[in-house]
Design an enzyme around this catalytic site. Structure first.
Site, mmCIF file in Angstrom:
data_model
loop_
_atom_site.group_PDB
_atom_site.id
_atom_site.type_symbol
_atom_site.label_atom_id
_atom_site.label_comp_id
_atom_site.label_asym_id
_atom_site.label_seq_id
_atom_site.Cartn_x
_atom_site.Cartn_y
_atom_site.Cartn_z
ATOM 1 N N HIS A 149 6.266 38.168 33.834
ATOM 2 C CA HIS A 149 4.817 38.348 33.813
ATOM 3 C C HIS A 149 4.074 37.073 33.424
ATOM 4 O O HIS A 149 2.863 36.960 33.646
ATOM 5 C CB HIS A 149 4.463 39.478 32.845
ATOM 6 C CG HIS A 149 3.091 40.042 33.012
ATOM 7 N ND1 HIS A 149 2.138 39.471 33.828
ATOM 8 C CD2 HIS A 149 2.499 41.132 32.465
ATOM 9 C CE1 HIS A 149 1.019 40.187 33.772
ATOM 10 N NE2 HIS A 149 1.215 41.196 32.952
ATOM 11 N N ASP A 208 7.236 48.404 53.277
ATOM 12 C CA ASP A 208 8.209 49.026 54.185
ATOM 13 C C ASP A 208 9.246 47.986 54.593
ATOM 14 O O ASP A 208 8.941 47.051 55.334
ATOM 15 C CB ASP A 208 7.470 49.586 55.405
ATOM 16 C CG ASP A 208 8.408 50.195 56.438
ATOM 17 O OD1 ASP A 208 9.627 50.264 56.197
ATOM 18 O OD2 ASP A 208 7.899 50.595 57.512
#
Length: 447
Positions: free
Chosen positions: A167, A385
């Protein structure tokens, strides 16, 4: 003396003296971490889990295809292939190309619905934590560890993709930017329309040195963890609309309406305050991690790759946001005010404050009785996807969960619906699960 520049006389050779010789090569990819990045060095790797329902007989081929596409993606999103370094002045940067870590695993006794379906409890939550790598790993470990770790897990009837991102290197918007590009490459596409902007000097070009702790373990002792329960509450589009209508019902004519985000966050804030049993004078804080790309001057493109977020704080006595006479518009109004006031000047002031007195953060810095929202339902998480279709469900791992931490995701199959991931201590969570005002009775059961 031999010459490679044609014939020369002895006198000419005496006129030119070679003082040094060196080999010049392109510099390794390097980016300095900015003031936007540094506060997260003592947070933990952000963990995301994507669950896909797909045939598993070609799992080795799927792994090979995804790994090859990841290699290509890292050439474009090169900071994720490096390591964090620190110079003598304490400044942090990302450099090198050591690469990401990829793990393969199997859990063929676990079905997608065990993890993604309604009614997911503590046992399934424990399994989820094993599907994502780097649980409990602090971002400062990026000085020694990969900045991205991926675990590809074969399930009974599908595939789990667990990712851990450092992060201190990127925020949520950049995380899903990368995931979209990786998936596009995996499907044989191009990332020409998804190219990241790596010049972090566009956001801030001020050097800041940090004194890092000796180890993550030493730092954690000052911020002991509490026993927590994590649940996901699914709010349909209809229920979200009811929450928004309730927040806006008492507005005066001409007043700025509350957004869906502000209305839902206010709803969560009030419910958690009830569940915690706060007294009228108890202060409760709400924190929103806001995207500053459109707020800085000049604005930066959405493709900026890194951290470009800041925490927006607001607080009030519990009686103020729970008042019967005030209603849900009070909590939503406080959040709207915090968002509206955080303009380019406010962003700069926050940066300058940190640069004058940089500090390492603990969860407790969020404020008393806090609720913190760390993601956005606007992220296109269900567009990722890899060739298996859309994910059945997207979830967060256990890192960066503390008392009151909230993650918001779009609800799959329900345009406008929102999944609310929430962590609380056990007794407040029990009360929240029984709070009809929070659930609005039409929401799905917690998963």
């Amino acid at each position: 003396m031999a010459t490679e520049h044609g014939n020369s006389s002895p006198n000419e050779e005496e006129m030119v003296t070679v003082t040094s010789t060196r080999t010049v090569a392109p510099a390794m990819n390097r980016c300095t971490l900015t003031t936007f990045d540094l506060p997260y060095i003592t947070f933990y790797y952000n963990q995301k889990l994507l669950l896909y329902r797909t045939a598993t007989d070609d799992f080795p081929d799927a792994v090979a295809r995804m790994t090859a596409a990841l290699t290509d993606a890292l050439r474009v999103f090169y900071p994720l292939a490096g390591r964090i370094s620190q110079d003598a002045g304490g400044a942090l940067a990302v450099e090198g190309d050591e690469g990401a870590e990829v793990l393969e695993a199997e859990a063929e006794g676990v079905a997608v619905d065990d993890l993604a379906g309604v009614g997911r409890g503590d046992e399934a939550e424990g399994i989820v934590q094993r599907l994502v790598p780097y649980t409990g790993v602090m971002n400062l470990e990026g000085l020694r560890r990969p900045l991205l770790a991926v675990q590809l897990m074969k399930l009974k009837d599908g595939l789990a993709v667990g990712c851990a991102f450092n992060h201190a290197v990127l925020d949520g918007a950049s995380t899903w930017h990368f995931m979209s590009a990786w998936a596009e490459l995996c499907r044989g596409g191009s990332v020409s329309s998804l190219l990241p902007v790596h010049d972090r000097a566009l956001a801030r070009n001020v050097g800041v040195g940090l004194e890092l702790p000796e180890s993550a373990e030493a730092y954690e002792k000052a911020d002991p963890k509490k026993a927590l329960v994590a649940r996901t509450f699914s709010f349909s589009e209809t229920t979200v609309a009811r929450v928004k209508a309730a927040a806006n019902a008492a507005l005066l004519p001409g007043a700025k309406p509350f957004s869906t985000f502000q209305s839902l966050c206010g709803h969560i804030w009030r419910a958690v305050s009830r569940a915690r049993g706060l007294g009228p004078a108890d202060i409760t804080a709400f924190v929103i991690f806001a995207d500053c790309r459109p707020r800085v001057d000049p604005p930066l493109p959405s493709a900026y790759f890194g951290n470009l977020i800041q925490a927006l704080f607001t607080a009030a006595p519990a009686e103020h946001i729970l008042s019967v006479t005030g209603g849900p518009e009070v909590a939503a109004g406080l959040l709207q005010k915090a968002v509206d006031e955080h303009d380019a000047a406010a962003v700069t002031r926050r940066l300058e404050e940190y640069e004058k007195k940089p500090k390492l953060l603990h969860y407790g810095d969020a404020g008393p009785n806090c609720v913190v929202v760390g993601s956005s339902p606007r992220f296109k998480v269900y567009d990722v996807d890899f060739g298996f279709g859309r994910p059945e469900r997207v979830r967060s791992g256990g890192n960066n969960r503390f008392d009151g931490m909230v993650y918001l995701y779009p609800l799959p199959g329900d345009d406008g619906g929102i999944d609310v991931e929430l962590a609380l201590q056990p007794e407040p969570m029990r009360r929240l699960e029984e709070d009809a005002e929070f659930l609005l009775q039409q929401a799905e059961q917690p998963s």
